[in-house]
Scaffold this active site. Structure first.
Site, short mmCIF file in Angstrom:
data_model
loop_
_atom_site.label_atom_id
_atom_site.label_comp_id
_atom_site.label_asym_id
_atom_site.label_seq_id
_atom_site.Cartn_x
_atom_site.Cartn_y
_atom_site.Cartn_z
N GLU A 338 0.79 -0.96 0.35
CA GLU A 338 0.58 -0.16 -0.23
C GLU A 338 0.85 0.79 -0.01
OE1 GLU A 338 -2.77 -1.14 3.80
OE2 GLU A 338 -1.28 -0.16 4.66
N CYS A 339 0.10 2.12 -0.77
CA CYS A 339 0.79 3.55 -0.77
C CYS A 339 2.63 3.48 -1.02
CB CYS A 339 1.16 4.35 0.27
SG CYS A 339 1.06 6.38 0.35
N GLY A 340 3.14 3.62 -0.43
CA GLY A 340 4.80 3.93 -0.36
C GLY A 340 5.21 2.70 -0.77
N GLY A 435 -1.83 -1.02 -4.06
CA GLY A 435 -2.58 -0.21 -4.59
C GLY A 435 -2.38 1.59 -4.06
#
Length: 462
Positions: A338-340, A435
């Protein structure tokens, strides 16, 4: 149960909630009768609990009324197993998911948990107007949860006069609220920020010294006896917090989950890690920055958020780790990112100077700074097709990032909690979900159960 507790809240962000909370935790930790102590943070913030952890040497939990039902929030408080608790608020006291109500606000958390509030008022640049501001906040305190006021960064030359005027107002308006004292400005104490919030604790110069200094200022300038009366006066609640659901199912074999943990990849909810451990999953931490390969004998991979954009050179130059992750994922290792962590799995990340650095290459995608917050806020996530997220799954999360990828995926639909805007996102299969959204696992346990099953299948066939 009885948990002595207090919420440290403010009228707005930047009022000094975090340094005050850390200073208070540090002070309480040094008191034998108070050092059975836990910390909590309202909302989805990752960074402030890291500062709490630096003081207490244990993770601070998040209390979030968008992610969790009221009983779940009280259970998190209860599960800390401590006698004293300090809760740091988020934004302004009444600020939440939207301007239309209190959902997601510090005040809602205080109401759910029946926690008394100490209001930190940033008094720099204020005099008489500050009294009016405090009065206005008190008028909206319908449940009379605010019990104490602290004036922060106040000028020494006029603090006595302001205190007298404030005490007169409180006597006439809210005699149950006590002025705990005034803390003068100290320019040597400052927690700097960047685009996603405060700097990480390890980046703050002389953090321990700053916290020690602020603890001393709290002790010297506040009526600590009044503060303890507020904490000890928090009402108890009678509730059965035992889990009687399938969440506690264990497996008879060891499943090992590699969890990235270093400066580049460090944003995790303690409750998410706890949920995985409840499933009998062993957490094995590693560093994408410093380790050469993934840990041996693992059956799953979790790449959380963080600041990969600040460490693109180091991440890229660690080619053996990138290759290890790419090979493992392509060989079917179940994975969540997720994210980073999602950015790291892509082809490249562009640094602040516009230079592209190769990343893992598990999917075709390039991440670049957009110069503004992208899709910021709470969301719910639903699958468009069956994968790790099954039909009927609706899991909650949030996004908070300036970078964006040119390939965010299209296997799920995200819907904003505020306004109802929706968009396609996520790369998903039966063994991976990648994601930008940060997900809160307990909001729908189907994801954790599906991920555990994928790990079991991988181990069986590995």
């Amino acid at each position: 149960m009885k948990l002595n507790r207090v919420m440290i809240a403010a009228m707005k962000s930047g009022s000094g909630k975090t340094i005050f909370t850390c200073g208070l935790l540090n002070l309480l930790k040094g008191m034998k009768e108070r050092n059975s102590l836990a910390s909590f943070k309202c909302g989805p913030d990752y960074i402030d609990p890291m500062f709490h952890r630096r003081v207490l040497e244990v993770p601070g939990d998040n209390l979030d009324s968008f992610f969790s039902e009221p009983k779940e929030i009280r259970r998190i408080l209860y599960s800390a197993g401590k006698d004293n608790g300090v809760i740091e608020g988020v934004m302004g006291l009444y600020d939440g998911v939207s301007p239309e109500g209190l959902k997601g606000s510090s005040y809602e958390i205080a109401s759910i948990t029946k926690t008394p509030i100490v209001l930190i008022v940033d008094y720099k640049g204020l005099w008489t107007t500050g009294i009016s501001m405090v009065k206005g906040v008190l008028l909206d305190d319908e449940e009379r949860l605010i019990k104490g006021i602290v004036l922060n960064r106040i000028g020494r030359s006029y603090s006595d006069k302001v205190e007298k005027a404030l005490e007169e107002m409180l006597a006439n308006c809210r005699p149950d609220v006590k002025l705990l004292g005034s803390i003068p400005e100290n320019k040597d104490i400052k927690l700097d920020s960047r685009h996603l919030g405060l700097l990480l604790p390890e980046e703050v110069v002389d953090l321990k010294s700053q916290i020690d200094s602020f603890s001393k200022m709290i002790e010297e300038n506040l009526h600590m006896g009044m503060l303890f009366e507020i904490m000890d006066g928090a009402p108890k609640w009678e509730e059965d917090f035992a889990f009687q659901e399938e969440n506690q199912e264990k497996v008879n074999e060891t499943l090992r989950l590699a969890v990235a943990r270093d400066e580049a990849c460090c944003f995790y909810y303690p409750e998410n890690i706890r949920v995985l451990e409840e499933q009998g999953i062993e957490i094995v931490e590693f560093s994408p920055l410093r380790d050469k390969t993934l840990p041996h004998n693992i059956h799953g991979l979790l790449l959380g958020g963080g600041y990969p954009e600040l460490y693109v050179k180091e991440l890229s130059y660690n080619a053996s780790m990138r290759e290890s992750i790419r090979d493992a994922v392509k060989a079917g290792l179940p994975s969540l990112a997720e994210c980073g962590g999602f950015m790291y799995l892509g082809d490249t990340i562009t640094d602040a100077n516009g230079k592209d650095y190769p990343m893992v290459g598990a999917y075709k995608g390039e991440s670049q700074n957009q110069g503004k917050l992208i899709r910021f806020g709470y969301l719910t996530l639903e699958p468009k097709a069956t994968g790790l997220l099954k039909d009927g799954t609706t899991i909650k999360g949030h996004e908070f990032h300036y970078y964006d990828s040119d390939n965010n995926g299209s296997d799920c639909m995200a819907t904003k909690a505020k306004g109802g805007a929706s968009w396609e996102c996520m790369h998903m299969s039966d063994n991976h979900l990648w994601g930008y959204p940060h997900l809160y696992y307990r909001s729908d346990m189907n994801l954790v159960k599906a991920f555990k099953e994928a790990m079991m299948e991988y181990k069986k066939n590995g």
